[in-house]
Write a protein that holds these residues in place. Sequence first.
Motif, PDB file in Angstrom:
ATOM      1  N   ARG A 274      14.949  29.264  44.161  1.00 36.65           N
ATOM      2  CA  ARG A 274      15.841  30.071  45.008  1.00 36.65           C
ATOM      3  C   ARG A 274      16.277  29.272  46.239  1.00 36.65           C
ATOM      4  O   ARG A 274      17.448  29.246  46.592  1.00 36.65           O
ATOM      5  CB  ARG A 274      15.133  31.350  45.464  1.00 36.65           C
ATOM      6  N   ASP A 275      15.307  28.614  46.893  1.00 39.13           N
ATOM      7  CA  ASP A 275      15.614  27.817  48.084  1.00 39.13           C
ATOM      8  C   ASP A 275      16.584  26.678  47.746  1.00 39.13           C
ATOM      9  O   ASP A 275      17.576  26.467  48.445  1.00 39.13           O
ATOM     10  CB  ASP A 275      14.331  27.228  48.696  1.00 39.13           C
TER      11      ASP A 275
ATOM     12  N   ILE B 139       1.559  28.024  30.743  1.00 36.74           N
ATOM     13  CA  ILE B 139       2.144  28.233  32.061  1.00 36.74           C
ATOM     14  C   ILE B 139       2.969  29.502  32.019  1.00 36.74           C
ATOM     15  O   ILE B 139       3.858  29.648  31.175  1.00 36.74           O
ATOM     16  CB  ILE B 139       3.010  27.016  32.454  1.00 36.74           C
ATOM     17  N   ALA B 140       2.655  30.430  32.916  1.00 40.95           N
ATOM     18  CA  ALA B 140       3.384  31.702  32.970  1.00 40.95           C
ATOM     19  C   ALA B 140       4.865  31.418  33.261  1.00 40.95           C
ATOM     20  O   ALA B 140       5.193  30.631  34.143  1.00 40.95           O
ATOM     21  CB  ALA B 140       2.794  32.598  34.034  1.00 40.95           C
TER      22      ALA B 140
ATOM     23  N   MET C  49      11.930  29.780  33.757  1.00 39.88           N
ATOM     24  CA  MET C  49      11.222  28.636  34.330  1.00 39.88           C
ATOM     25  C   MET C  49       9.773  29.032  34.587  1.00 39.88           C
ATOM     26  O   MET C  49       9.440  30.222  34.549  1.00 39.88           O
ATOM     27  CB  MET C  49      11.896  28.223  35.645  1.00 39.88           C
ATOM     28  N   PRO C  50       8.905  28.048  34.886  1.00 40.78           N
ATOM     29  CA  PRO C  50       7.535  28.416  35.263  1.00 40.78           C
ATOM     30  C   PRO C  50       7.568  29.347  36.477  1.00 40.78           C
ATOM     31  O   PRO C  50       8.344  29.121  37.418  1.00 40.78           O
ATOM     32  CB  PRO C  50       6.891  27.066  35.616  1.00 40.78           C
ATOM     33  N   ALA C  51       6.752  30.393  36.450  1.00 45.28           N
ATOM     34  CA  ALA C  51       6.747  31.395  37.522  1.00 45.28           C
ATOM     35  C   ALA C  51       6.497  30.762  38.886  1.00 45.28           C
ATOM     36  O   ALA C  51       7.067  31.195  39.891  1.00 45.28           O
ATOM     37  CB  ALA C  51       5.692  32.462  37.231  1.00 45.28           C
ATOM     38  N   THR C  52       5.698  29.703  38.921  1.00 50.96           N
ATOM     39  CA  THR C  52       5.381  29.044  40.186  1.00 50.96           C
ATOM     40  C   THR C  52       6.580  28.310  40.784  1.00 50.96           C
ATOM     41  O   THR C  52       6.558  27.910  41.940  1.00 50.96           O
ATOM     42  CB  THR C  52       4.236  28.022  39.994  1.00 50.96           C
ATOM     43  N   MET C  53       7.649  28.164  40.020  1.00 52.08           N
ATOM     44  CA  MET C  53       8.817  27.406  40.459  1.00 52.08           C
ATOM     45  C   MET C  53       9.904  28.296  41.070  1.00 52.08           C
ATOM     46  O   MET C  53      10.836  27.803  41.707  1.00 52.08           O
ATOM     47  CB  MET C  53       9.367  26.657  39.233  1.00 52.08           C
TER      48      MET C  53
END
Length: 195
Positions: free
Chosen positions: A180-181, A128-129, A171-175
């Motif tokens: 941020r939100d 996972i990136a 953290m995983p890039a997708t997260m």
Amino acid sequence: MPTFTLAVPVTAELEIRKSRFIAHAIPVADRDAAIEMLRGLREAHPGATHVCWALLAGGQSGMSDDGEPSGTAGRPILEVLRHHDLDGVLAAVVRYYGGVKLGAGGLVRAYTDAIASALQGATRIERIAQAQLAIEIGYPDEARVRRWIEQEGVELLESHYGMSVRLHMRMPATMCDAARDALTDLTQGRAGFPD
């Protein structure tokens, strides 16, 4: 398409016409980590004739025939890594020459078979990136943000204290967008996200 890395390092040894081929497949974060592992292998095998290797690590690829005829070691090892959809993996084969020449075709087969046999029983895990995120907050929000970091299983890399608190996380890039939100909501809009 997902890519995979290895859960743990794996190794295998083959003897082909009196030469010993010791294959290592090692999960690594990047090229620097791979170079460090290669240094360790060379130190562990000072009498080895060759330490041939290939690396796939998020665009930081590389390979070396380490004195074997061009294209007979590094490229075949790299192709085995690609065939297994691996990334973040250093594959190295330590060779002790046994006195019998194998020829170009024999070398390609030997290096391919050595690394393939090491990977045969290997446990692959999805790679996972990862991305880094910095947040700047006031001291009153720090405990809440730290609690969020812990609950989400995010890795806290470092903390800086000055007029405000700056926390660096991985953290995983997708997260990242959701983080941020969530952190903006958690601090009622007071969080800043410096680059």
